[in-house]
Write an enzyme that holds these catalytic residues in place. Structure first.
Site, PDB file in Angstrom:
ATOM      1  N   PHE A  41     105.549  33.489 119.022  1.00  0.00           N
ATOM      2  CA  PHE A  41     104.213  33.709 118.851  1.00  0.00           C
ATOM      3  C   PHE A  41     103.600  33.063 117.381  1.00  0.00           C
ATOM      4  CE2 PHE A  41     103.459  37.457 121.809  1.00  0.00           C
ATOM      5  CZ  PHE A  41     103.444  36.619 122.878  1.00  0.00           C
ATOM      6  N   ASP A 114     112.086  37.249 128.155  1.00  0.00           N
ATOM      7  CA  ASP A 114     113.015  36.409 128.689  1.00  0.00           C
ATOM      8  C   ASP A 114     114.169  37.019 129.118  1.00  0.00           C
ATOM      9  OD1 ASP A 114     114.869  35.545 126.780  1.00  0.00           O
ATOM     10  OD2 ASP A 114     113.271  34.605 125.827  1.00  0.00           O
ATOM     11  N   HIS A 129     110.164  45.386 125.070  1.00  0.00           N
ATOM     12  CA  HIS A 129     108.970  45.066 125.873  1.00  0.00           C
ATOM     13  C   HIS A 129     108.932  44.525 127.436  1.00  0.00           C
ATOM     14  CE1 HIS A 129     107.730  43.990 121.622  1.00  0.00           C
ATOM     15  NE2 HIS A 129     107.672  45.442 121.751  1.00  0.00           N
ATOM     16  N   SER A 202     109.395  38.211 113.413  1.00  0.00           N
ATOM     17  CA  SER A 202     108.303  38.489 112.164  1.00  0.00           C
ATOM     18  C   SER A 202     108.371  39.846 111.967  1.00  0.00           C
ATOM     19  CB  SER A 202     107.042  37.992 112.497  1.00  0.00           C
ATOM     20  OG  SER A 202     106.464  38.471 113.536  1.00  0.00           O
ATOM     21  N   ASN A 224     115.787  34.792 109.478  1.00  0.00           N
ATOM     22  CA  ASN A 224     114.631  34.338 110.173  1.00  0.00           C
ATOM     23  C   ASN A 224     114.143  33.028 109.097  1.00  0.00           C
ATOM     24  OD1 ASN A 224     112.839  35.527 112.011  1.00  0.00           O
ATOM     25  ND2 ASN A 224     111.287  35.308 110.352  1.00  0.00           N
TER      26      ASN A 224
HETATM   27  P1  NAD Z   1     106.901  36.291 116.345  1.00  0.00           P
HETATM   28  O1  NAD Z   1     106.418  35.039 117.178  1.00  0.00           O
HETATM   29  O2  NAD Z   1     105.893  36.937 115.874  1.00  0.00           O
HETATM   30  O3  NAD Z   1     108.124  35.527 115.241  1.00  0.00           O
HETATM   31  C1  NAD Z   1     109.140  35.052 115.425  1.00  0.00           C
HETATM   32  C2  NAD Z   1     109.899  34.921 114.195  1.00  0.00           C
HETATM   33  O4  NAD Z   1     110.700  33.882 114.375  1.00  0.00           O
HETATM   34  C3  NAD Z   1     109.020  33.689 113.091  1.00  0.00           C
HETATM   35  O5  NAD Z   1     109.038  34.854 111.785  1.00  0.00           O
HETATM   36  C4  NAD Z   1     109.729  32.587 112.708  1.00  0.00           C
HETATM   37  O6  NAD Z   1     109.601  32.129 111.554  1.00  0.00           O
HETATM   38  C5  NAD Z   1     111.184  32.938 113.183  1.00  0.00           C
HETATM   39  N1  NAD Z   1     111.841  31.936 113.978  1.00  0.00           N
HETATM   40  C6  NAD Z   1     111.376  30.947 114.755  1.00  0.00           C
HETATM   41  N2  NAD Z   1     112.482  30.175 115.563  1.00  0.00           N
HETATM   42  C7  NAD Z   1     113.525  30.514 114.682  1.00  0.00           C
HETATM   43  C8  NAD Z   1     114.947  30.316 114.488  1.00  0.00           C
HETATM   44  N3  NAD Z   1     115.203  29.240 115.515  1.00  0.00           N
HETATM   45  N4  NAD Z   1     115.723  31.085 113.776  1.00  0.00           N
HETATM   46  C9  NAD Z   1     115.293  31.936 113.177  1.00  0.00           C
HETATM   47  N5  NAD Z   1     114.201  32.400 113.185  1.00  0.00           N
HETATM   48  C10 NAD Z   1     113.128  31.791 113.850  1.00  0.00           C
HETATM   49  O7  NAD Z   1     107.865  37.048 117.527  1.00  0.00           O
HETATM   50  P2  NAD Z   1     108.332  38.478 117.340  1.00  0.00           P
HETATM   51  O8  NAD Z   1     108.479  38.947 116.053  1.00  0.00           O
HETATM   52  O9  NAD Z   1     109.450  38.500 118.487  1.00  0.00           O
HETATM   53  O10 NAD Z   1     107.220  39.319 118.050  1.00  0.00           O
HETATM   54  C11 NAD Z   1     106.062  38.782 118.854  1.00  0.00           C
HETATM   55  C12 NAD Z   1     106.131  39.176 120.348  1.00  0.00           C
HETATM   56  O11 NAD Z   1     106.320  37.924 121.049  1.00  0.00           O
HETATM   57  C13 NAD Z   1     107.529  40.099 121.071  1.00  0.00           C
HETATM   58  O12 NAD Z   1     106.728  41.563 121.411  1.00  0.00           O
HETATM   59  C14 NAD Z   1     107.602  39.377 121.993  1.00  0.00           C
HETATM   60  O13 NAD Z   1     107.674  40.102 123.434  1.00  0.00           O
HETATM   61  C15 NAD Z   1     106.891  38.198 122.483  1.00  0.00           C
HETATM   62  N6  NAD Z   1     107.264  37.042 122.771  1.00  0.00           N
HETATM   63  C16 NAD Z   1     108.365  36.712 123.301  1.00  0.00           C
HETATM   64  C17 NAD Z   1     108.839  35.559 123.924  1.00  0.00           C
HETATM   65  C18 NAD Z   1     110.205  35.503 124.632  1.00  0.00           C
HETATM   66  O14 NAD Z   1     110.429  36.504 125.406  1.00  0.00           O
HETATM   67  N7  NAD Z   1     111.134  34.643 124.376  1.00  0.00           N
HETATM   68  C19 NAD Z   1     108.352  34.571 123.447  1.00  0.00           C
HETATM   69  C20 NAD Z   1     107.044  34.614 122.569  1.00  0.00           C
HETATM   70  C21 NAD Z   1     106.691  35.733 122.423  1.00  0.00           C
END
Ligand code: NAD
Length: 258
Positions: A41, A114, A129, A202, A224
């Site tokens: 996100f 996922d 979630h 995040s 992160n």
């Molecule tokens: P977020 O998008 O808020 O934060 C993701 C964090 O991961 C960021 O700080 C970023 O810098 C870091 N990041 C990205 N790629 C990385 C990597 N390869 N290695 C290390 N760090 C990395 O996501 P969040 O904190 O999970 O919260 C947002 C919400 O998004 C959650 O509730 C989740 O349900 C939902 N979401 C889920 C998916 C999924 O299921 N894959 C995808 C998008 C959003």
């Protein structure tokens, strides 16, 4: 010592703590799956910063209000931005599954919807979630798996059950509470852990982020790409791609065996 690795001294430190630990817990988020080409996100190219819809912000599009009032727009966004049925587990999912198999890791707590941890073979996956894999009719309670749900989406922009009711993905939307018992289970795992590894999140979504406060063990490690509000509490912060870190941990394991 491996040459050319990412932040190897930090990874070696983490490796040593993993070897010393008896009960490891991993708490993760969307950043765990970016290396499987599922966007998160809040990264610069994350879903929240992509131009999508002029009328609604992405946060609104994944809210309960949106689902109720504008289901067509909700399902359009959900299918386009949150469903990745062809995604495959990456090095992080695989490493964590292996760590559980070896008896070191007691569970993965994830904010992700996922199913990549399960696909990689993890058994104890606490899904804060919910999951895209299950979808429930709001009228009769019939449950549809992802492939059946996708078929329903093909025949109607708002997926409908055979009874005519609207089908809702079993994921926790903004404004909705977590599923009963899930948070308590996560607390139970974290409060018994001696090493807590947090990665790819995040840590701004609550109550998930507040789980950090229940950790009483020896070492807190944060992996992160960008800083979080909990960095100051961590014993080790690794600002690298988590998949690369896991690959390095795997190499260290293999070198030790040889
Ligand atoms: P977020 O998008 O808020 O934060 C993701 C964090 O991961 C960021 O700080 C970023 O810098 C870091 N990041 C990205 N790629 C990385 C990597 N390869 N290695 C290390 N760090 C990395 O996501 P969040 O904190 O999970 O919260 C947002 C919400 O998004 C959650 O509730 C989740 O349900 C939902 N979401 C889920 C998916 C999924 O299921 N894959 C995808 C998008 C959003």
């Amino acid at each position: 010592m491996i040459k050319g690795g990412v932040g190897m001294n930090q990874v070696e430190q983490l490796y040593r703590w993993i070897k010393e630990s008896q009960s490891i817990v991993f708490l993760g988020g969307a950043g765990v799956s970016t290396e499987s080409n599922i966007p998160d996100f809040r990264s610069a190219n994350g879903i929240f910063y992509q131009k999508y819809n002029r009328t609604f912000q992405p946060e609104e599009l994944v809210s309960h209000t949106m689902f109720r009032r504008y289901p067509k727009e909700f399902f359009e966004f959900y299918q386009d931005k949150l469903l990745y049925p062809h995604a495959k587990p990456n090095a992080t999912h695989e490493y964590l599954a292996q760590l559980e198999k070896s008896g070191k890791l007691s569970g993965v707590i994830t904010q992700n919807i996922d199913t990549l941890h399960e696909m990689a073979g993890s058994q104890e996956v606490i899904k804060l979630h919910g999951t895209v894999d299950s979808n429930t009719c709001q009228a009769c309670g019939a449950v549809y798996h992802l492939d059946e749900f996708l078929q329903k989406c093909q025949s109607h922009p708002i997926p409908k059950c055979d009874c005519g009711g609207m089908i809702k993905p079993d994921v926790v939307l903004y404004e909705e509470p977590l599923y009963p018992g899930v948070f308590e289970k996560a607390i139970e795992h974290i409060s018994k852990a001696d090493l807590l590894i947090i990665g790819g999140t995040s840590l701004v979504v609550y109550p998930a982020a507040s789980l950090v406060h229940y950790f009483r063990g020896k070492h807190l490690v944060l992996i992160n790409l960008t800083p979080t509000a909990y960095d100051y509490q961590a014993d080790l912060v690794i600002a690298e791609k988590i998949g690369k870190v896991c690959q390095q941990l795997k190499i260290l394991d293999e070198q030790r065996i040889m």
